[in-house]
Design a protein around this motif. Structure first.
Motif, PDB file in Angstrom:
ATOM      1  N   TYR A 169       4.207   6.661   0.701  1.00 16.05           N
ATOM      2  CA  TYR A 169       4.284   5.854  -0.505  1.00 16.05           C
ATOM      3  C   TYR A 169       3.096   4.893  -0.528  1.00 16.05           C
ATOM      4  O   TYR A 169       2.581   4.492   0.517  1.00 16.05           O
ATOM      5  CB  TYR A 169       5.567   5.014  -0.531  1.00 16.05           C
ATOM      6  CG  TYR A 169       6.823   5.759  -0.910  1.00 16.05           C
ATOM      7  CD1 TYR A 169       7.590   6.406   0.052  1.00 16.05           C
ATOM      8  CD2 TYR A 169       7.256   5.799  -2.233  1.00 16.05           C
ATOM      9  CE1 TYR A 169       8.750   7.079  -0.288  1.00 16.05           C
ATOM     10  CE2 TYR A 169       8.424   6.463  -2.579  1.00 16.05           C
ATOM     11  CZ  TYR A 169       9.162   7.109  -1.606  1.00 16.05           C
ATOM     12  OH  TYR A 169      10.306   7.781  -1.944  1.00 16.05           O
ATOM     13  N   GLN A 227       2.028   1.113  -2.322  1.00 20.90           N
ATOM     14  CA  GLN A 227       2.559  -0.032  -3.055  1.00 20.90           C
ATOM     15  C   GLN A 227       1.428  -0.919  -3.538  1.00 20.90           C
ATOM     16  O   GLN A 227       0.592  -1.363  -2.760  1.00 20.90           O
ATOM     17  CB  GLN A 227       3.514  -0.857  -2.181  1.00 20.90           C
ATOM     18  CG  GLN A 227       4.216  -1.976  -2.948  1.00 20.90           C
ATOM     19  CD  GLN A 227       5.216  -2.722  -2.089  1.00 20.90           C
ATOM     20  OE1 GLN A 227       5.013  -2.923  -0.908  1.00 20.90           O
ATOM     21  NE2 GLN A 227       6.333  -3.144  -2.694  1.00 20.90           N
ATOM     22  N   LEU A 254       6.080   0.803  -5.995  1.00 19.61           N
ATOM     23  CA  LEU A 254       6.119   1.831  -4.957  1.00 19.61           C
ATOM     24  C   LEU A 254       6.010   3.207  -5.598  1.00 19.61           C
ATOM     25  O   LEU A 254       6.873   3.616  -6.356  1.00 19.61           O
ATOM     26  CB  LEU A 254       7.423   1.725  -4.164  1.00 19.61           C
ATOM     27  CG  LEU A 254       7.417   0.742  -3.011  1.00 19.61           C
ATOM     28  CD1 LEU A 254       8.829   0.339  -2.650  1.00 19.61           C
ATOM     29  CD2 LEU A 254       6.705   1.320  -1.802  1.00 19.61           C
ATOM     30  N   PHE A 271       2.731   3.104   2.856  1.00 18.35           N
ATOM     31  CA  PHE A 271       3.909   3.192   3.713  1.00 18.35           C
ATOM     32  C   PHE A 271       4.219   4.642   4.034  1.00 18.35           C
ATOM     33  O   PHE A 271       4.125   5.523   3.171  1.00 18.35           O
ATOM     34  CB  PHE A 271       5.138   2.593   3.004  1.00 18.35           C
ATOM     35  CG  PHE A 271       5.156   1.102   2.931  1.00 18.35           C
ATOM     36  CD1 PHE A 271       4.799   0.456   1.762  1.00 18.35           C
ATOM     37  CD2 PHE A 271       5.559   0.348   4.021  1.00 18.35           C
ATOM     38  CE1 PHE A 271       4.826  -0.930   1.674  1.00 18.35           C
ATOM     39  CE2 PHE A 271       5.600  -1.035   3.952  1.00 18.35           C
ATOM     40  CZ  PHE A 271       5.229  -1.676   2.777  1.00 18.35           C
TER      41      PHE A 271
END
Lengths: 109, 121
Positions: free
Chosen positions: B35, B37, B43, B91
């Motif tokens: 992901y 952000q 996200l 992430f």
């Protein structure tokens, strides 16, 4: 794709207060999770709750799948509860989580 | 203590340079997600793998991003060449797909790493 709306976008509370955060979604889901992103940026999963009710200490969550919403309750707020709370959902056959835009919670001492 | 490990935690680089981010998923998890952000987009899912096979990378700019999983303990996300608009926190998350019986498949509980903060100057 599935739409996820969270409300309120921002919430400022005094320490000790209770709060309710809401997540609405646009389609049937087989996976719903609540996450807390703390002020240091870490994403911690709070609940895996595609339906029903769960409790963990001062936090509890309820998902009413038939009405397409979930609620996160925080009781007796503490300053460490501050951060952004995300709801994420997965709808049938999609096998990936879609995140809402989050609720920013600020707890004032 | 099982957790998802990401490296580097912080990276500052100049436009045009190659950036590689690494992720070690939780042992036994069979699904890995990347992901991104940002303040503007929130996200966003870039790519995900199940049993090391890429299932969806539609969220990734194909011309400069690539994601691989050379083995079950390592997932990589590469940007080449990097651009200032790639600045974000990346992430990695892992999970264990539930399947079988009368229950529908879902990705189960997702556990996130601490993220890699990328700044492209």
């Amino acid at each position: 794709g599935i739409q996820v709306e969270q409300s309120p976008p921002d919430l400022i509370l005094q320490e000790g207060a209770n709060s309710t955060l809401r997540c609405n979604f646009s389609d049937s889901v087989n996976n719903l999770q609540w996450f807390h992103q703390n002020p240091w940026g870490q994403l911690i999963n709070l609940f895996y709750i595609p339906s029903g009710t769960k409790q963990n200490g001062r936090l509890s969550a309820t998902t009413v799948a038939t009405e397409r919403y979930s609620l996160l309750y925080i009781s007796s707020s503490q300053t460490t509860d501050s951060g952004v709370y995300f709801c994420a959902v997965e709808n049938f056959g999609n096998e990936k989580l879609t995140f809402g835009t989050g609720t920013r919670l600020t707890i004032i001492p | 203590d099982a957790r998802v490990t990401q490296t580097p935690r912080h990276k500052v680089t100049e436009m045009g340079q190659e950036v590689t981010m690494r992720c070690q998923p939780i042992l036994g998890h069979n699904t890995v997600f990347w992901y991104r952000q940002t303040m503007m987009q929130g996200l966003e899912l870039l790519a995900y793998f199940r049993n090391r096979a890429p299932l969806d990378d539609s969220g990734m700019p194909k011309d400069r991003f690539s994601a691989e999983m050379p083995d079950a303990t390592l997932a990589t996300l590469k940007i080449q060449p990097s651009e200032p608009r790639d600045s974000a926190v990346y992430f990695c998350a892992s999970g264990l797909v539930r399947s079988g019986g009368y229950l529908p498949r879902d990705t189960g509980e997702l556990f996130f790493g601490e993220g890699s903060r990328l700044t492209v100057l």
